[in-house]
Design a protein around this motif. Structure first.
Motif, mmCIF file in Angstrom:
data_model
loop_
_atom_site.group_PDB
_atom_site.id
_atom_site.type_symbol
_atom_site.label_atom_id
_atom_site.label_comp_id
_atom_site.label_asym_id
_atom_site.label_seq_id
_atom_site.Cartn_x
_atom_site.Cartn_y
_atom_site.Cartn_z
ATOM 1 N N UNK A 50 -7.372 -4.033 -2.875
ATOM 2 C CA UNK A 50 -6.372 -4.094 -3.944
ATOM 3 C C UNK A 50 -4.943 -4.024 -3.425
ATOM 4 N N UNK A 51 -4.778 -3.857 -2.128
ATOM 5 C CA UNK A 51 -3.431 -3.736 -1.572
ATOM 6 C C UNK A 51 -2.629 -4.986 -1.907
ATOM 7 N N UNK A 52 -1.453 -4.794 -2.457
ATOM 8 C CA UNK A 52 -0.593 -5.905 -2.822
ATOM 9 C C UNK A 52 -0.894 -6.482 -4.198
ATOM 10 N N UNK A 53 -1.979 -6.045 -4.835
ATOM 11 C CA UNK A 53 -2.323 -6.539 -6.167
ATOM 12 C C UNK A 53 -1.966 -5.539 -7.259
ATOM 13 N N UNK A 54 -2.077 -4.248 -6.932
ATOM 14 C CA UNK A 54 -1.818 -3.201 -7.919
ATOM 15 C C UNK A 54 -1.517 -1.898 -7.198
ATOM 16 N N UNK A 55 -0.940 -0.976 -7.913
ATOM 17 C CA UNK A 55 -0.649 0.330 -7.335
ATOM 18 C C UNK A 55 -1.683 1.383 -7.734
ATOM 19 N N UNK B 148 -20.335 3.820 -14.998
ATOM 20 C CA UNK B 148 -19.715 5.058 -14.546
ATOM 21 C C UNK B 148 -18.514 4.691 -13.686
ATOM 22 N N UNK B 149 -17.376 5.271 -14.021
ATOM 23 C CA UNK B 149 -16.142 5.075 -13.270
ATOM 24 C C UNK B 149 -15.850 6.359 -12.509
ATOM 25 N N UNK B 150 -15.661 6.221 -11.197
ATOM 26 C CA UNK B 150 -15.290 7.354 -10.358
ATOM 27 C C UNK B 150 -13.968 6.994 -9.696
ATOM 28 N N UNK B 151 -12.912 7.680 -10.103
ATOM 29 C CA UNK B 151 -11.581 7.438 -9.561
ATOM 30 C C UNK B 151 -11.305 8.510 -8.514
ATOM 31 N N UNK B 152 -11.434 8.123 -7.248
ATOM 32 C CA UNK B 152 -11.230 9.063 -6.142
ATOM 33 C C UNK B 152 -9.822 8.929 -5.565
ATOM 34 N N UNK B 153 -8.935 8.303 -6.297
ATOM 35 C CA UNK B 153 -7.557 8.129 -5.831
ATOM 36 C C UNK B 153 -7.358 6.755 -5.229
ATOM 37 N N UNK B 154 -7.456 6.655 -3.917
ATOM 38 C CA UNK B 154 -7.250 5.379 -3.237
ATOM 39 C C UNK B 154 -8.432 4.426 -3.389
ATOM 40 N N UNK B 155 -9.597 4.955 -3.755
ATOM 41 C CA UNK B 155 -10.789 4.134 -3.950
ATOM 42 C C UNK B 155 -11.325 4.391 -5.355
#
Length: 136
Positions: free
Chosen positions: A48-53, A99-106
């Protein structure tokens, strides 16, 4: 079917002064190895680098059933806590369809196959940005 090891290049994290990118690379490796050990299916890692923050990587994977999706998610959440990433946010675990797991950078999306096909996140997030599509 792609294994997590085929989904992305597993380079060793940088040594010495840890950089932000090295940490996201380590986190991605932990996620992919855990999904592989949990027998998650059709694992796709999207840069996702360069596509979204919102993060550096998105991982999309399937489980065979609601129970399998829940078990894979539980295993991943436990591993993240064991590795020091215990602040992950989790959505959808009781239902087991997505299931969504938001671990920050991943960010990890675990689906039942029918639900994954309906939302087709890989197509949306793998698409090039408009400027990238231009032929020079």
């Amino acid at each position: 079917m792609r294994s997590p090891r085929e989904a992305t290049d597993h380079g060793a994290p940088l040594t010495g002064l840890a950089s932000f990118r090295a940490d996201s690379g380590r986190l991605l490796k932990i996620v992919l190895d855990t999904l592989d050990g949990s027998k998650a299916e059709d694992v796709v890692a999207i840069d996702l680098k360069g596509k979204t923050s919102i993060g550096d990587h998105m991982v999309v994977a399937s489980g065979r059933s609601q129970r399998h999706v829940g078990a894979v998610a539980d295993h991943l959440i436990k591993k993240l806590k064991d590795e020091g990433y215990g602040r992950a946010r989790i959505e959808g675990l009781p239902q087991g369809d997505w299931v969504l797991i938001d671990a920050g950078d991943v960010i990890v999306h675990l689906f039942r196959p029918e639900v994954r096909e309906f939302y087709n996140l890989e197509k949306m997030w793998s698409a090039d940005r408009p400027m990238e599509r231009m032929v020079v």
